[in-house]
Design an enzyme around this catalytic site. Structure first.
Site, PDB file in Angstrom:
ATOM      1  N   GLN A 117       0.838  -1.195   0.000  1.00 32.05           N
ATOM      2  CA  GLN A 117       0.000   0.000   0.000  1.00 32.05           C
ATOM      3  C   GLN A 117       0.879   1.254   0.000  1.00 32.05           C
ATOM      4  OE1 GLN A 117      -1.483   0.921   3.829  1.00 32.05           O
ATOM      5  NE2 GLN A 117      -3.196   2.168   3.123  1.00 32.05           N
ATOM      6  N   TYR A 119       0.621   4.827   0.240  1.00 33.84           N
ATOM      7  CA  TYR A 119      -0.077   6.082   0.524  1.00 33.84           C
ATOM      8  C   TYR A 119       0.876   7.124   1.108  1.00 33.84           C
ATOM      9  CZ  TYR A 119      -4.681   3.712   0.164  1.00 33.84           C
ATOM     10  OH  TYR A 119      -5.797   3.044  -0.244  1.00 33.84           O
ATOM     11  N   SER A 120       1.475   6.782   2.271  1.00 31.49           N
ATOM     12  CA  SER A 120       2.240   7.772   3.033  1.00 31.49           C
ATOM     13  C   SER A 120       3.482   8.244   2.294  1.00 31.49           C
ATOM     14  CB  SER A 120       2.684   7.182   4.371  1.00 31.49           C
ATOM     15  OG  SER A 120       1.581   6.670   5.052  1.00 31.49           O
ATOM     16  N   GLU A 235     -10.058  -0.554   6.421  1.00 35.99           N
ATOM     17  CA  GLU A 235      -8.762  -0.779   7.063  1.00 35.99           C
ATOM     18  C   GLU A 235      -8.901  -0.636   8.566  1.00 35.99           C
ATOM     19  OE1 GLU A 235      -5.611   2.011   6.153  1.00 35.99           O
ATOM     20  OE2 GLU A 235      -4.099   0.763   7.113  1.00 35.99           O
ATOM     21  N   ASN A 361      -3.651   7.400  16.492  1.00 34.93           N
ATOM     22  CA  ASN A 361      -4.771   7.461  17.428  1.00 34.93           C
ATOM     23  C   ASN A 361      -5.169   8.897  17.769  1.00 34.93           C
ATOM     24  OD1 ASN A 361      -4.541   4.737  17.246  1.00 34.93           O
ATOM     25  ND2 ASN A 361      -4.636   4.357  19.454  1.00 34.93           N
ATOM     26  N   GLU A 362      -4.227   9.820  17.648  1.00 28.51           N
ATOM     27  CA  GLU A 362      -4.602  11.236  17.824  1.00 28.51           C
ATOM     28  C   GLU A 362      -5.569  11.636  16.710  1.00 28.51           C
ATOM     29  OE1 GLU A 362      -1.466  10.168  18.149  1.00 28.51           O
ATOM     30  OE2 GLU A 362      -1.063  10.660  20.246  1.00 28.51           O
TER      31      GLU A 362
HETATM   32  C1  LIG Z   1       4.695  -0.090  11.092  1.00 33.75           C
HETATM   33  C2  LIG Z   1       4.079   0.848  10.121  1.00 33.75           C
HETATM   34  C3  LIG Z   1       3.584   0.378   8.930  1.00 33.75           C
HETATM   35  C4  LIG Z   1       3.052   1.248   7.991  1.00 33.75           C
HETATM   36  N1  LIG Z   1       2.621   0.746   6.794  1.00 33.75           N
HETATM   37  C5  LIG Z   1       2.204   1.617   5.841  1.00 33.75           C
HETATM   38  C6  LIG Z   1       1.869   1.144   4.526  1.00 33.75           C
HETATM   39  O1  LIG Z   1       1.950  -0.057   4.240  1.00 33.75           O
HETATM   40  N2  LIG Z   1       1.501   2.047   3.604  1.00 33.75           N
HETATM   41  C7  LIG Z   1       1.403   3.386   3.877  1.00 33.75           C
HETATM   42  O2  LIG Z   1       1.042   4.138   3.009  1.00 33.75           O
HETATM   43  N3  LIG Z   1       1.708   3.864   5.103  1.00 33.75           N
HETATM   44  C8  LIG Z   1       2.110   3.018   6.074  1.00 33.75           C
HETATM   45  N4  LIG Z   1       2.455   3.511   7.319  1.00 33.75           N
HETATM   46  C9  LIG Z   1       2.451   4.964   7.546  1.00 33.75           C
HETATM   47  C10 LIG Z   1       1.414   5.473   8.543  1.00 33.75           C
HETATM   48  O3  LIG Z   1       0.157   5.481   8.014  1.00 33.75           O
HETATM   49  C11 LIG Z   1       1.910   6.848   9.017  1.00 33.75           C
HETATM   50  O4  LIG Z   1       3.053   6.635   9.789  1.00 33.75           O
HETATM   51  C12 LIG Z   1       0.879   7.592   9.818  1.00 33.75           C
HETATM   52  O5  LIG Z   1      -0.148   8.023   9.024  1.00 33.75           O
HETATM   53  C13 LIG Z   1       1.483   8.784  10.572  1.00 33.75           C
HETATM   54  O6  LIG Z   1       2.192   9.630   9.737  1.00 33.75           O
HETATM   55  P1  LIG Z   1       3.668  10.098  10.088  1.00 33.75           P
HETATM   56  O7  LIG Z   1       4.460   8.912  10.387  1.00 33.75           O
HETATM   57  O8  LIG Z   1       4.136  10.993   9.025  1.00 33.75           O
HETATM   58  O9  LIG Z   1       3.530  10.901  11.454  1.00 33.75           O
HETATM   59  P2  LIG Z   1       3.072  12.424  11.635  1.00 33.75           P
HETATM   60  O10 LIG Z   1       1.886  12.663  10.836  1.00 33.75           O
HETATM   61  O11 LIG Z   1       4.250  13.288  11.489  1.00 33.75           O
HETATM   62  O12 LIG Z   1       2.629  12.388  13.160  1.00 33.75           O
HETATM   63  C14 LIG Z   1       3.514  12.593  14.253  1.00 33.75           C
HETATM   64  C15 LIG Z   1       2.686  12.835  15.495  1.00 33.75           C
HETATM   65  O13 LIG Z   1       1.864  13.993  15.302  1.00 33.75           O
HETATM   66  C16 LIG Z   1       0.519  13.696  15.596  1.00 33.75           C
HETATM   67  N5  LIG Z   1      -0.364  14.523  14.788  1.00 33.75           N
HETATM   68  C17 LIG Z   1      -0.267  14.788  13.473  1.00 33.75           C
HETATM   69  N6  LIG Z   1      -1.283  15.560  13.084  1.00 33.75           N
HETATM   70  C18 LIG Z   1      -2.046  15.780  14.167  1.00 33.75           C
HETATM   71  C19 LIG Z   1      -3.251  16.501  14.409  1.00 33.75           C
HETATM   72  N7  LIG Z   1      -3.882  17.159  13.451  1.00 33.75           N
HETATM   73  N8  LIG Z   1      -3.769  16.495  15.672  1.00 33.75           N
HETATM   74  C20 LIG Z   1      -3.134  15.815  16.661  1.00 33.75           C
HETATM   75  N9  LIG Z   1      -2.011  15.131  16.491  1.00 33.75           N
HETATM   76  C21 LIG Z   1      -1.467  15.109  15.256  1.00 33.75           C
HETATM   77  C22 LIG Z   1       0.391  12.232  15.277  1.00 33.75           C
HETATM   78  O14 LIG Z   1      -0.710  11.650  15.931  1.00 33.75           O
HETATM   79  C23 LIG Z   1       1.720  11.697  15.774  1.00 33.75           C
HETATM   80  O15 LIG Z   1       1.647  11.471  17.151  1.00 33.75           O
HETATM   81  C24 LIG Z   1       2.992   2.647   8.263  1.00 33.75           C
HETATM   82  C25 LIG Z   1       3.481   3.116   9.478  1.00 33.75           C
HETATM   83  C26 LIG Z   1       4.031   2.259  10.399  1.00 33.75           C
HETATM   84  C27 LIG Z   1       4.590   2.807  11.670  1.00 33.75           C
END
Ligand SMILES: Cc1cc2nc3c(=O)[nH]c(=O)nc-3n(C[C@H](O)[C@H](O)[C@H](O)COP(=O)(O)OP(=O)(O)OC[C@H]3O[C@@H](n4cnc5c(N)ncnc54)[C@H](O)[C@@H]3O)c2cc1C
Lengths: 377, 379
Positions: A117, A119-120, A235, A361-362
């Site tokens: 997947q 996305y990110s 999901e 979870n946030e």
């Molecule tokens: C083990 C693992 C597997 C994954 N697998 C996939 C995959 O297969 N495909 C894919 O596309 N993605 C995948 N992901 C990515 C995942 O979806 C992202 O890590 C997630 O969406 C968080 O984005 P980020 O890591 O950029 O953190 P950030 O968005 O930078 O977040 C950092 C912190 O800020 C907080 N935060 C951000 N915005 C807000 C807000 N508006 N209000 C309050 N708090 C906020 C978050 O909750 C978090 O605590 C995976 C991630 C992990 C850890």
């Protein structure tokens, strides 16, 4: 078929077909290493419990899906989720063309095509709609440039389903499309990322002028966001399933019995509290999954399942580490008297990101506050 | 973020000095590259650094001047160990300079003290204490390791578990059952019948398992005949020491995280501007400052009294709080980092791993809470 008969059937099948050496593995097994087992499931017609029968699924009602999964957990089956089945399949069934369905769905079931997947991105995690990987239509192809990150099992995948930017000039959610790309396409490079357990389950995926055939778009151009969001519901209910806490809970019990803790009343009380956290989630899960079975859509409320079970799973793995004592902080599995093994630290590490992936979870709490409690702001 | 310590606590000149010199020494490896290079290696630290610590006098931190020590108070020692914790120092400060040195010092063997303690302070000789015999068992009585008395000493056999920094140790203080009582003996690593097996931990360090197979120990190597009492004192002091390191781990993890959430942007703003993260960070901060308060109080208790019950209670209070808080804080910090927090490349994970190891060592939070309850209700 009554429940007990169904449970027996699943158990018998596992006994006859699931390799003993893979039971209660020290780390989660990948789809690739369990390929033969996936094939057995496919041949039995059990690859996709949640898909409708007409597409080769089991068409199980939600409660039976849980029962099915519980038997797997009890038997110590722990392999990576098949994203073709849990995510893409549902999306194709709903939005795919007849050709796409006919071509991809059987290959998902038979594990002929393994999916990841995409996305990110480095700059688009929680703010997924801020994604920048761009696709430009040139003749028969989209040309894709950009980078994905955290792509689970990209190194084992044959294809990737990804979100790309196809219009920069509109509201960010309105310029996103959904593509299917062959991982062997020229211009795709993969870099594995080591996680806290020391293993590499996720990757960076780079796109440098990658050509994706025009017909590999799912849905209409610039409709990707709406579709992906509907998939996020699916999901989240998958991530909201009791499995991720049920499995380590089983390990806690076994390890506590081995360490002579299981008869301690204080331990018992805490263990039972956690058991109820998981058992009660079963009730909520069945209630929510029933909505999907009726053919209705789940709304933002599904977030509560994900929050509850991922945090319960973290409490369970915390307890696992505690029960293992000093041996829990060794980077080595502990043998269990039932023949399996457990790596308490790695169980704890891998429960951490459950509250991060699939929308942190946030973010889930924000969604519940706004969309369900209808709070202002 | 504000440095609360300088606002609230009036540090003595000595405390300030040790804090400053430790901060400047350990922050040398601020990006933790040095520590990463040591993961999975034996003994797990660079001897050069150990020698520098000896020159600074830190290896003799607990020792009186007659053994070339600094004779620091516990309320000073915690400032040194806070800094070693902050930078995840892999050097065996607690296990050698507090635990090993303490076992000799609090024992009864003056010959061994004069022979070894100055060497320990000079960084020329390292000793680890091998007392634990079962998982999660804090029993100070030796059972599995026995010492049979002979004409000129003892013959010792059995197994000891979870010995920190066994790789770099030249000798072990072991507890053994002799007749009806537990005694402490000094055993050379090179002695015949001694073997050590190493188990790598999640933080890249090792716990050693010591096997003793008919090891001959001379009479003059008996460190303590009242083994349990000596061990008790040493282990309570070590619990305070390891709590100081745990405190450093959590305090630094919070700072790193606060910096990160100020700088990482999503939705066009720093994520630290979201109230959800602000509240999480504040809850984390409260745990850190609560831990610091208990740590300061416990060190004071150790400075003021040698009463075993009072020290046991203080040790359990601080080890329970710091173990639990360090785990909660580092896990919360990972959550605030998002996906990057789950990678090996990001330093925050190293903080969780260190917290796990130190929290598990010398009794985890549940054990200490239970003991605190028993001690409190008994009083
Ligand atoms: C083990 C693992 C597997 C994954 N697998 C996939 C995959 O297969 N495909 C894919 O596309 N993605 C995948 N992901 C990515 C995942 O979806 C992202 O890590 C997630 O969406 C968080 O984005 P980020 O890591 O950029 O953190 P950030 O968005 O930078 O977040 C950092 C912190 O800020 C907080 N935060 C951000 N915005 C807000 C807000 N508006 N209000 C309050 N708090 C906020 C978050 O909750 C978090 O605590 C995976 C991630 C992990 C850890």
């Amino acid at each position: 078929m009554n429940e007990q008969a169904f449970r027996n059937e699943v158990r018998e099948f596992l006994k006859a077909n699931f390799p003993e050496k893979w039971r209660f593995p020290a780390h989660r097994l990948s789809l690739k290493e369990t390929h033969d087992w996936q094939l057995k499931l496919y041949e039995k017609g059990w690859a996709a419990p949640s898909w409708p029968k007409e597409y080769g699924g089991m068409g199980l009602p939600p409660y039976e899906q849980l029962v099915f999964q519980e038997e797997f957990d009890n038997y110590g089956v722990n392999s990576a989720p098949n994203m073709g089945i849990t995510m893409l399949g549902h999306l194709l069934i709903r939005y795919g063309t007849e050709e796409q369905k006919a071509f991809y769905l059987p290959k998902i079931l038979s594990c002929e095509i393994r999916w990841c997947q995409g996305y990110s991105e480095p700059g688009a995690g929680s703010d997924l709609a801020g994604l920048r990987t761009a696709a430009v239509l040139e003749g028969d192809h989209f040309v894709v440039n950009g980078q994905k990150i955290w792509t689970s099992y990209a190194h084992d995948a044959d294809m990737i389903f990804l979100l790309v930017r196809t219009n920069k000039d509109v509201k960010k959610q309105e310029g996103i499309s959904f593509l299917l790309a062959d991982m062997k396409s020229p211009g795709i490079t993969i870099k594995k990322i080591k996680n806290l357990t020391g293993n590499s389950e996720f990757c960076e995926v780079f796109f440098d002028n990658v050509k994706v055939p025009k017909e590999n778009i799912v849905g209409k151009i610039n409709q990707g966001w709406t579709m992906a969001k509907s998939l996020l519901g699916a999901e989240r209910i998958t991530i909201g399933a009791p499995k991720i806490a049920r499995f380590p809970l089983k390990l806690v019990k076994q390890l506590a019995m081995d360490n002579g803790l299981f008869d301690d009343p204080v331990f018992k009380a805490r263990y039972t509290e956690l058991t109820l956290d998981v058992d009660d989630l079963d009730a909520a899960f069945i209630r929510f999954a029933e909505v999907l079975r009726r053919g209705d859509e789940l709304g933002p409320e599904v977030s509560m399942l994900k929050i509850w079970i991922t945090e319960a799973a973290q409490r369970v793995t915390d307890m696992l580490v505690e029960v293992g004592g000093e041996a829990s902080v060794l980077d080595a599995p502990v043998s269990l008297s039932d023949g399996g093994s457990v790596h308490p630290a790695n169980q704890s590490f891998s429960s951490r990101p459950a509250s991060i992936y699939g929308g942190t979870n946030e973010i889930q709490r924000n969604i519940l506050a706004k969309a369900v409690l209808q709070l202002p702001g | 973020m504000l440095d609360l310590q300088s606002r609230i606590d009036r540090l003595t000149e000595e405390q300030q000095m040790i804090r400053d010199s430790a901060a400047s020494f350990f922050s040398d490896d601020g990006d933790l590259k040095g520590i990463r290079a040591q993961r999975g290696q034996q003994p797990g630290y660079r001897d050069e650094r150990w020698q520098s610590m000896a020159e600074l006098g830190w290896l003799g931190l607990m020792l009186p001047e007659e053994y070339d020590g600094m004779n620091l108070k516990f309320s000073e020692i915690i400032h040194l160990l806070e800094q070693s914790g902050r930078f995840l120092s892999p050097e065996p400060l607690v296990s050698t300079a507090v635990m090993g040195a303490g076992a000799l010092l609090h024992g009864e063997n003056d010959v061994c003290k004069s022979e070894y303690l100055p060497k320990l302070a000079a960084g020329e000789w390292k000793v680890a204490v091998a007392w634990q015999e079962n998982i999660a068992s804090m029993s100070l009585e030796a059972e599995a390791v026995t010492a049979k008395e002979t004409d000129d000493g003892y013959v010792v056999s059995g197994k000891k578990l979870f010995i920190p920094s066994a790789g770099g140790a030249d000798a072990f203080v072991i507890s053994a059952k002799a007749g009806g009582r537990t005694i402490l003996l000094l055993v050379n690593k090179e002695a015949e019948g001694v073997s050590v097996e190493f188990n790598e931990r999640v933080d890249g360090g090792f716990f050693g398992t010591l096997s003793l197979n008919n090891v001959v120990v001379a009479k003059d190597r008996v460190i303590a005949t009242a083994g349990v009492a000596t061990l008790e004192r040493v282990i309570e002091e070590s619990r305070l020491a390891v709590s100081a390191e745990l405190f450093g781990v959590m305090a630094r993890a919070l700072e790193i995280t606060v910096d990160y959430i100020k700088q990482r942007e999503q939705f066009g703003r720093p994520i630290g501007s979201f109230q959800a993260l602000q509240h999480r960070a504040v809850d984390t901060f409260i745990l850190v400052e609560l831990s610091r308060s208990v740590l300061i109080q416990a060190a004071k208790t150790f400075d003021e009294t040698e009463d075993t019950a009072a020290r046991a209670k203080a040790a359990s209070q601080v080890k329970a709080r710091c173990s639990d808080a360090a785990l909660q804080v580092t896990k919360s910090c990972i959550q605030m980092h998002g996906g990057i927090g789950y990678t090996d490349e990001c330093n925050i994970g190293l903080y969780l791993k260190k917290a796990m190891v130190l929290a598990a060592w010398l009794g985890q939070a549940t054990f200490h809470r239970t003991r605190y309850g028993e001690l409190t209700n008994a009083a």
